[in-house]
Scaffold this motif. Sequence first.
Motif, PDB file in Angstrom:
ATOM      1  N   ALA A   1       0.870  -1.172   0.000  1.00  0.00           N
ATOM      2  CA  ALA A   1       0.000   0.000   0.000  1.00  0.00           C
ATOM      3  C   ALA A   1       0.909   1.223   0.000  1.00  0.00           C
ATOM      4  N   GLU A   2       0.410   2.305  -0.555  1.00  0.00           N
ATOM      5  CA  GLU A   2       1.215   3.532  -0.610  1.00  0.00           C
ATOM      6  C   GLU A   2       1.121   4.293   0.699  1.00  0.00           C
ATOM      7  N   CYS A   3       2.183   5.012   0.993  1.00  0.00           N
ATOM      8  CA  CYS A   3       2.194   5.842   2.196  1.00  0.00           C
ATOM      9  C   CYS A   3       3.166   6.982   2.005  1.00  0.00           C
ATOM     10  N   LEU A   4       3.118   7.908   2.935  1.00  0.00           N
ATOM     11  CA  LEU A   4       4.079   8.994   2.995  1.00  0.00           C
ATOM     12  C   LEU A   4       4.947   8.770   4.221  1.00  0.00           C
ATOM     13  N   ILE A   5       6.255   8.865   4.040  1.00  0.00           N
ATOM     14  CA  ILE A   5       7.201   8.743   5.147  1.00  0.00           C
ATOM     15  C   ILE A   5       7.778  10.132   5.399  1.00  0.00           C
ATOM     16  N   ARG A   6       7.707  10.591   6.648  1.00  0.00           N
ATOM     17  CA  ARG A   6       8.238  11.907   6.997  1.00  0.00           C
ATOM     18  C   ARG A   6       9.360  11.755   8.010  1.00  0.00           C
ATOM     19  N   TYR A   7      10.375  12.579   7.862  1.00  0.00           N
ATOM     20  CA  TYR A   7      11.476  12.594   8.813  1.00  0.00           C
ATOM     21  C   TYR A   7      12.118  13.975   8.830  1.00  0.00           C
ATOM     22  N   LYS A   8      12.832  14.257   9.914  1.00  0.00           N
ATOM     23  CA  LYS A   8      13.506  15.546  10.057  1.00  0.00           C
ATOM     24  C   LYS A   8      14.858  15.501   9.381  1.00  0.00           C
ATOM     25  N   ASN A   9      15.177  16.558   8.682  1.00  0.00           N
ATOM     26  CA  ASN A   9      16.487  16.729   8.078  1.00  0.00           C
ATOM     27  C   ASN A   9      17.085  18.000   8.659  1.00  0.00           C
ATOM     28  N   GLN A  10      18.369  17.984   8.905  1.00  0.00           N
ATOM     29  CA  GLN A  10      18.972  19.133   9.562  1.00  0.00           C
ATOM     30  C   GLN A  10      20.237  19.554   8.838  1.00  0.00           C
ATOM     31  N   ASP A  11      20.388  20.859   8.693  1.00  0.00           N
ATOM     32  CA  ASP A  11      21.594  21.461   8.140  1.00  0.00           C
ATOM     33  C   ASP A  11      22.347  22.073   9.312  1.00  0.00           C
ATOM     34  N   TYR A  12      23.412  21.414   9.741  1.00  0.00           N
ATOM     35  CA  TYR A  12      24.155  21.876  10.910  1.00  0.00           C
ATOM     36  C   TYR A  12      24.944  23.149  10.620  1.00  0.00           C
ATOM     37  N   TYR A  13      25.311  23.362   9.376  1.00  0.00           N
ATOM     38  CA  TYR A  13      26.097  24.537   9.028  1.00  0.00           C
ATOM     39  C   TYR A  13      25.272  25.811   9.199  1.00  0.00           C
ATOM     40  N   HIS A  14      24.021  25.773   8.703  1.00  0.00           N
ATOM     41  CA  HIS A  14      23.154  26.953   8.797  1.00  0.00           C
ATOM     42  C   HIS A  14      22.196  26.873   9.985  1.00  0.00           C
ATOM     43  N   ASP A  15      22.267  25.792  10.753  1.00  0.00           N
ATOM     44  CA  ASP A  15      21.419  25.578  11.922  1.00  0.00           C
ATOM     45  C   ASP A  15      19.939  25.659  11.547  1.00  0.00           C
ATOM     46  N   LYS A  16      19.559  24.898  10.502  1.00  0.00           N
ATOM     47  CA  LYS A  16      18.170  24.832  10.056  1.00  0.00           C
ATOM     48  C   LYS A  16      17.683  23.395  10.151  1.00  0.00           C
ATOM     49  N   GLU A  17      16.381  23.250  10.348  1.00  0.00           N
ATOM     50  CA  GLU A  17      15.770  21.928  10.412  1.00  0.00           C
ATOM     51  C   GLU A  17      14.444  21.979   9.660  1.00  0.00           C
ATOM     52  N   TRP A  18      14.152  20.950   8.867  1.00  0.00           N
ATOM     53  CA  TRP A  18      12.921  20.902   8.105  1.00  0.00           C
ATOM     54  C   TRP A  18      12.464  19.456   7.964  1.00  0.00           C
ATOM     55  N   MET A  19      11.187  19.296   7.618  1.00  0.00           N
ATOM     56  CA  MET A  19      10.606  17.969   7.435  1.00  0.00           C
ATOM     57  C   MET A  19      10.700  17.576   5.954  1.00  0.00           C
ATOM     58  N   VAL A  20      11.099  16.338   5.728  1.00  0.00           N
ATOM     59  CA  VAL A  20      11.184  15.783   4.378  1.00  0.00           C
ATOM     60  C   VAL A  20      10.079  14.733   4.252  1.00  0.00           C
ATOM     61  N   THR A  21       9.379  14.733   3.128  1.00  0.00           N
ATOM     62  CA  THR A  21       8.320  13.767   2.869  1.00  0.00           C
ATOM     63  C   THR A  21       8.689  12.958   1.644  1.00  0.00           C
ATOM     64  N   GLU A  22       8.582  11.625   1.756  1.00  0.00           N
ATOM     65  CA  GLU A  22       8.875  10.729   0.640  1.00  0.00           C
ATOM     66  C   GLU A  22       7.662   9.865   0.343  1.00  0.00           C
ATOM     67  N   LEU A  23       7.460   9.576  -0.933  1.00  0.00           N
ATOM     68  CA  LEU A  23       6.394   8.679  -1.359  1.00  0.00           C
ATOM     69  C   LEU A  23       6.958   7.272  -1.431  1.00  0.00           C
ATOM     70  N   LYS A  24       6.413   6.352  -0.638  1.00  0.00           N
ATOM     71  CA  LYS A  24       6.910   4.973  -0.563  1.00  0.00           C
ATOM     72  C   LYS A  24       5.742   4.009  -0.565  1.00  0.00           C
ATOM     73  N   THR A  25       6.055   2.714  -0.591  1.00  0.00           N
ATOM     74  CA  THR A  25       5.061   1.673  -0.366  1.00  0.00           C
ATOM     75  C   THR A  25       5.513   0.846   0.827  1.00  0.00           C
ATOM     76  N   TYR A  26       4.565   0.218   1.499  1.00  0.00           N
ATOM     77  CA  TYR A  26       4.884  -0.595   2.663  1.00  0.00           C
ATOM     78  C   TYR A  26       3.992  -1.822   2.677  1.00  0.00           C
ATOM     79  N   CYS A  27       4.444  -2.867   3.345  1.00  0.00           N
ATOM     80  CA  CYS A  27       3.653  -4.080   3.495  1.00  0.00           C
ATOM     81  C   CYS A  27       2.663  -3.845   4.629  1.00  0.00           C
TER      82      CYS A  27
END
Length: 125
Positions: free
Chosen positions: A33-59
């Motif tokens: 089935a399809e799903c969205l996977i979200r996780y935090k990504n961080q740029d340590y150089y600029h001290d920024k953090e944002w959420m990344v969303t990927e389109l995946k499938t899972y059992c």
Amino acid sequence: MNTYDNEIPKRIKKKESRVSKAKKKSKHKHQYAECLIRYKNQDYYHDKEWMVTELKTYCTICGKVYDKAKNSIVTDYMTPVYTSLGRYYHILSSEELYDRYHDKMPVFYKDDDYNGYINLEDLEK
């Protein structure tokens, strides 16, 4: 002298396979089935953090995560754009993907202990 030492064996002994050492085999037929996977990504150089969303499938039985499905309900994920220089593909950004499809498919959050499986109990509805 032993007569068996000079004989050529009729068949070669099988060796253990070096290709796959998988100990954990699935005892079921995966149902995707399809799903969205979200996780935090961080740029340590600029001290920024944002959420990344990927389109995946899972059992839906065991929670194993795979790549995007071939017959996806997300038809505008990758759209061809034709220009005078040739063709390129426009891919939806993480924010656009989440905004358009978070209410149409399940959303899971990836932790630090992510190992290719998602916890099916953490399903955001």
